[in-house]
Design a protein around this motif. Structure first.
Motif, PDB file in Angstrom:
ATOM      1  N   ALA A  72       0.837  -1.210   0.000  1.00 44.47           N
ATOM      2  CA  ALA A  72       0.000   0.000   0.000  1.00 44.47           C
ATOM      3  C   ALA A  72       0.864   1.248   0.000  1.00 44.47           C
ATOM      4  O   ALA A  72       0.371   2.349  -0.184  1.00 44.47           O
ATOM      5  CB  ALA A  72      -0.912  -0.001   1.222  1.00 44.47           C
ATOM      6  N   ASP A  73       2.172   1.056   0.236  1.00 46.84           N
ATOM      7  CA  ASP A  73       3.076   2.178   0.325  1.00 46.84           C
ATOM      8  C   ASP A  73       2.540   3.180   1.352  1.00 46.84           C
ATOM      9  O   ASP A  73       2.575   4.392   1.139  1.00 46.84           O
ATOM     10  CB  ASP A  73       3.214   2.838  -1.056  1.00 46.84           C
ATOM     11  N   ALA A  74       2.004   2.630   2.434  1.00 45.31           N
ATOM     12  CA  ALA A  74       1.348   3.457   3.452  1.00 45.31           C
ATOM     13  C   ALA A  74       2.387   4.162   4.312  1.00 45.31           C
ATOM     14  O   ALA A  74       3.526   3.714   4.418  1.00 45.31           O
ATOM     15  CB  ALA A  74       0.455   2.576   4.322  1.00 45.31           C
ATOM     16  N   SER A  75       1.980   5.238   4.949  1.00 45.77           N
ATOM     17  CA  SER A  75       2.892   5.937   5.848  1.00 45.77           C
ATOM     18  C   SER A  75       3.106   5.071   7.091  1.00 45.77           C
ATOM     19  O   SER A  75       2.263   4.257   7.440  1.00 45.77           O
ATOM     20  CB  SER A  75       2.307   7.296   6.237  1.00 45.77           C
ATOM     21  N   VAL A  76       4.243   5.257   7.719  1.00 46.85           N
ATOM     22  CA  VAL A  76       4.549   4.449   8.907  1.00 46.85           C
ATOM     23  C   VAL A  76       4.034   5.144  10.168  1.00 46.85           C
ATOM     24  O   VAL A  76       3.906   4.539  11.222  1.00 46.85           O
ATOM     25  CB  VAL A  76       6.073   4.187   9.017  1.00 46.85           C
ATOM     26  N   GLU A  77       3.715   6.418  10.025  1.00 46.72           N
ATOM     27  CA  GLU A  77       3.356   7.236  11.180  1.00 46.72           C
ATOM     28  C   GLU A  77       2.369   6.561  12.130  1.00 46.72           C
ATOM     29  O   GLU A  77       2.616   6.451  13.332  1.00 46.72           O
ATOM     30  CB  GLU A  77       2.771   8.569  10.684  1.00 46.72           C
ATOM     31  N   GLU A  78       1.235   6.100  11.595  1.00 48.33           N
ATOM     32  CA  GLU A  78       0.214   5.519  12.485  1.00 48.33           C
ATOM     33  C   GLU A  78       0.587   4.107  12.958  1.00 48.33           C
ATOM     34  O   GLU A  78      -0.098   3.537  13.781  1.00 48.33           O
ATOM     35  CB  GLU A  78      -1.178   5.531  11.833  1.00 48.33           C
ATOM     36  N   PHE A  79       1.680   3.581  12.434  1.00 44.92           N
ATOM     37  CA  PHE A  79       2.148   2.262  12.875  1.00 44.92           C
ATOM     38  C   PHE A  79       3.158   2.380  14.008  1.00 44.92           C
ATOM     39  O   PHE A  79       3.598   1.377  14.551  1.00 44.92           O
ATOM     40  CB  PHE A  79       2.797   1.514  11.703  1.00 44.92           C
ATOM     41  N   LEU A  80       3.519   3.622  14.342  1.00 41.62           N
ATOM     42  CA  LEU A  80       4.580   3.836  15.330  1.00 41.62           C
ATOM     43  C   LEU A  80       4.292   3.099  16.639  1.00 41.62           C
ATOM     44  O   LEU A  80       5.106   2.291  17.096  1.00 41.62           O
ATOM     45  CB  LEU A  80       4.756   5.337  15.585  1.00 41.62           C
TER      46      LEU A  80
END
Length: 178
Positions: A72-80
């Motif tokens: 998804a090439d998603a941002s990592v921010e919310e996975f922190l």
């Protein structure tokens, strides 16, 4: 999706199709996977799958969630937060990927986890004399522009392991802090 079921072998196969195999590209599209799971956003699906896998301590499904995240090439921010929580667990095999993902954030919040990654060797990586996980973590620390990161690197200069010492020194030099 609290207390969800494990992914079926068919679902795992579908997600695995997103990963680039040996010598061949992905056999599935993100849209196919999203349609199956009834989601419109790859990052949201990955996060949902990750939280669910963590709840069930399912190593395979953690891997699937990270594959979806990558596709998804998603941002990592919310996975922190979930990644920081997941890292020290022994029951999964994604420690190196987690360090790589945290490394993308260049966030001081990741420093304690990255430091742990330099000191602790998960059982499934016990064979690794080169301490690849630690080295990845040290490079990630090197990219964080904060005093916490600098102090962590300075602390690693005296590590008993030569690989760790050398990499810490390299990063301090690169930052102009030696």
């Amino acid at each position: 999706m609290g207390g969800g079921q494990a992914m079926t072998p068919e679902e795992q196969e579908l997600v695995m199709g997103l990963a680039v195999g040996l010598g061949d590209g992905p056999t599935r599209t993100l849209d196919e996977v999203l349609a199956h799971f009834g989601e419109s956003d790859g990052g949201a699906l990955a996060l949902r799958l990750l939280r669910d896998a963590m709840e069930r301590q399912d190593a395979d499904d953690v891997e699937m969630a990270l594959i979806v995240h990558g596709a998804a090439d998603a941002s990592v921010e919310e996975f922190l937060e979930p990644l920081i929580e997941l890292f020290p667990a022994e029951w999964h095999r994604e420690h190196e990927d987690i360090v790589s993902m945290l490394g993308e954030l260049h966030s001081p919040k990741t420093v304690p986890t990255l430091v742990l990654a330099t000191r602790w060797v998960p059982e499934h990586l016990d064979f690794d004399e080169n301490r690849a996980l630690a080295v990845k973590a040290i490079w990630a620390l090197g990219a964080i522009p904060s005093a916490e990161a600098r102090e962590a690197l300075e602390g690693l200069r005296d590590d008993e392991n030569e690989v760790i010492r050398e990499n810490a020194v390299k990063q301090l030099e690169r930052r102009g802090e030696l």
